[in-house]
Design a protein around this motif. Structure first.
Motif, PDB file in Angstrom:
ATOM      1  N   PRO A  44      -3.405 -12.830 -11.270  1.00 19.85           N
ATOM      2  CA  PRO A  44      -3.925 -13.298 -10.852  1.00 19.85           C
ATOM      3  C   PRO A  44      -3.728 -14.447  -9.530  1.00 19.85           C
ATOM      4  O   PRO A  44      -2.437 -14.603  -9.956  1.00 19.85           O
ATOM      5  CB  PRO A  44      -4.661 -14.256 -11.749  1.00 19.85           C
ATOM      6  CG  PRO A  44      -3.214 -13.685 -13.166  1.00 19.85           C
ATOM      7  CD  PRO A  44      -3.133 -12.426 -12.687  1.00 19.85           C
ATOM      8  N   ILE A  45      -4.195 -15.211  -8.685  1.00 20.12           N
ATOM      9  CA  ILE A  45      -3.753 -15.895  -8.084  1.00 20.12           C
ATOM     10  C   ILE A  45      -2.727 -17.259  -8.695  1.00 20.12           C
ATOM     11  O   ILE A  45      -3.754 -17.520  -9.709  1.00 20.12           O
ATOM     12  CB  ILE A  45      -4.883 -16.824  -6.970  1.00 20.12           C
ATOM     13  CG1 ILE A  45      -4.995 -15.272  -6.461  1.00 20.12           C
ATOM     14  CG2 ILE A  45      -3.900 -18.340  -6.278  1.00 20.12           C
ATOM     15  CD1 ILE A  45      -6.405 -15.705  -5.321  1.00 20.12           C
ATOM     16  N   ASP A  46      -1.688 -17.958  -8.432  1.00 21.57           N
ATOM     17  CA  ASP A  46      -0.978 -19.195  -8.961  1.00 21.57           C
ATOM     18  C   ASP A  46      -2.527 -20.182  -9.294  1.00 21.57           C
ATOM     19  O   ASP A  46      -2.098 -20.794  -7.778  1.00 21.57           O
ATOM     20  CB  ASP A  46      -0.076 -18.863  -8.499  1.00 21.57           C
ATOM     21  CG  ASP A  46       0.492 -20.288  -8.778  1.00 21.57           C
ATOM     22  OD1 ASP A  46       0.721 -21.002 -10.031  1.00 21.57           O
ATOM     23  OD2 ASP A  46       1.431 -21.117  -8.064  1.00 21.57           O
ATOM     24  N   ASP A  47      -2.880 -20.380 -10.503  1.00 25.41           N
ATOM     25  CA  ASP A  47      -3.416 -21.854  -9.956  1.00 25.41           C
ATOM     26  C   ASP A  47      -3.289 -22.726 -10.869  1.00 25.41           C
ATOM     27  O   ASP A  47      -3.411 -23.586 -11.524  1.00 25.41           O
ATOM     28  CB  ASP A  47      -4.746 -20.831 -11.486  1.00 25.41           C
ATOM     29  CG  ASP A  47      -4.335 -20.420 -12.444  1.00 25.41           C
ATOM     30  OD1 ASP A  47      -3.094 -21.212 -13.305  1.00 25.41           O
ATOM     31  OD2 ASP A  47      -5.462 -20.722 -12.927  1.00 25.41           O
ATOM     32  N   GLU A  48      -1.721 -23.218 -10.531  1.00 22.23           N
ATOM     33  CA  GLU A  48      -1.436 -24.076 -11.033  1.00 22.23           C
ATOM     34  C   GLU A  48      -0.962 -25.456 -10.572  1.00 22.23           C
ATOM     35  O   GLU A  48      -1.526 -25.422  -8.940  1.00 22.23           O
ATOM     36  CB  GLU A  48       0.290 -23.810 -11.242  1.00 22.23           C
ATOM     37  CG  GLU A  48       1.277 -24.672 -11.787  1.00 22.23           C
ATOM     38  CD  GLU A  48       3.201 -24.566 -11.510  1.00 22.23           C
ATOM     39  OE1 GLU A  48       3.785 -24.965 -11.308  1.00 22.23           O
ATOM     40  OE2 GLU A  48       3.180 -23.332 -11.656  1.00 22.23           O
ATOM     41  N   PRO A  49      -1.178 -26.476 -10.836  1.00 23.19           N
ATOM     42  CA  PRO A  49      -2.040 -27.477  -9.864  1.00 23.19           C
ATOM     43  C   PRO A  49      -0.786 -27.942  -8.761  1.00 23.19           C
ATOM     44  O   PRO A  49       0.527 -27.677  -9.236  1.00 23.19           O
ATOM     45  CB  PRO A  49      -1.833 -28.192 -11.538  1.00 23.19           C
ATOM     46  CG  PRO A  49      -1.936 -27.993 -12.682  1.00 23.19           C
ATOM     47  CD  PRO A  49      -1.619 -26.877 -12.400  1.00 23.19           C
TER      48      PRO A  49
END
Length: 123
Positions: A44-49
């Protein structure tokens, strides 16, 4: 087993490609044959804030872009003393990396592969 005509067709298509596109094909074939590469490609795409520091850097870059003319890729390469052919040669010399997994990691990868989660045909 793949019918001989399909293999022949694949070889003929590869032979017609310009050298600059071969690394992309090699990379695709390696990814299709290597479960770890497939897993990475399907991650998955990095969804880290975004942190406040990163947001500030992005805002500064956007402001710079509004006030300045972008620099063409070819100019950047020339200033670095490299060209597209050299980059392509580096890509073509890329070697697949072998990763030693512990038994638990191997079980997880195999379970994911069996689930069809990494099936490139589903993309």
């Amino acid at each position: 087993m793949v019918p001989p005509t399909k293999k022949r067709q694949a070889h003929e298509l590869i032979e017609r490609l310009p050298a600059t596109q071969l690394s992309a094909v090699v990379g695709l074939l390696e990814a299709m044959l290597d479960p770890v590469s497939r897993a990475i490609a399907r991650a998955p795409i990095d969804d880290e804030p975004v942190t406040a520091e990163e947001e500030k850097a992005l805002a500064e870059a956007r402001e710079w872009s509004k006030r300045n003319k972008s620099i063409p890729h070819e100019q950047v390469l020339a200033e670095l003393g490299i060209n597209e052919e050299e980059i392509e040669l580096q890509r073509m010399s890329f070697q697949t990396m072998n990763i030693n997994l512990n038994p638990e990691q191997e079980r997880i990868v195999n379970d994911e592969l069996k689930s069809g989660h990494f099936d490139l045909r589903r993309r």
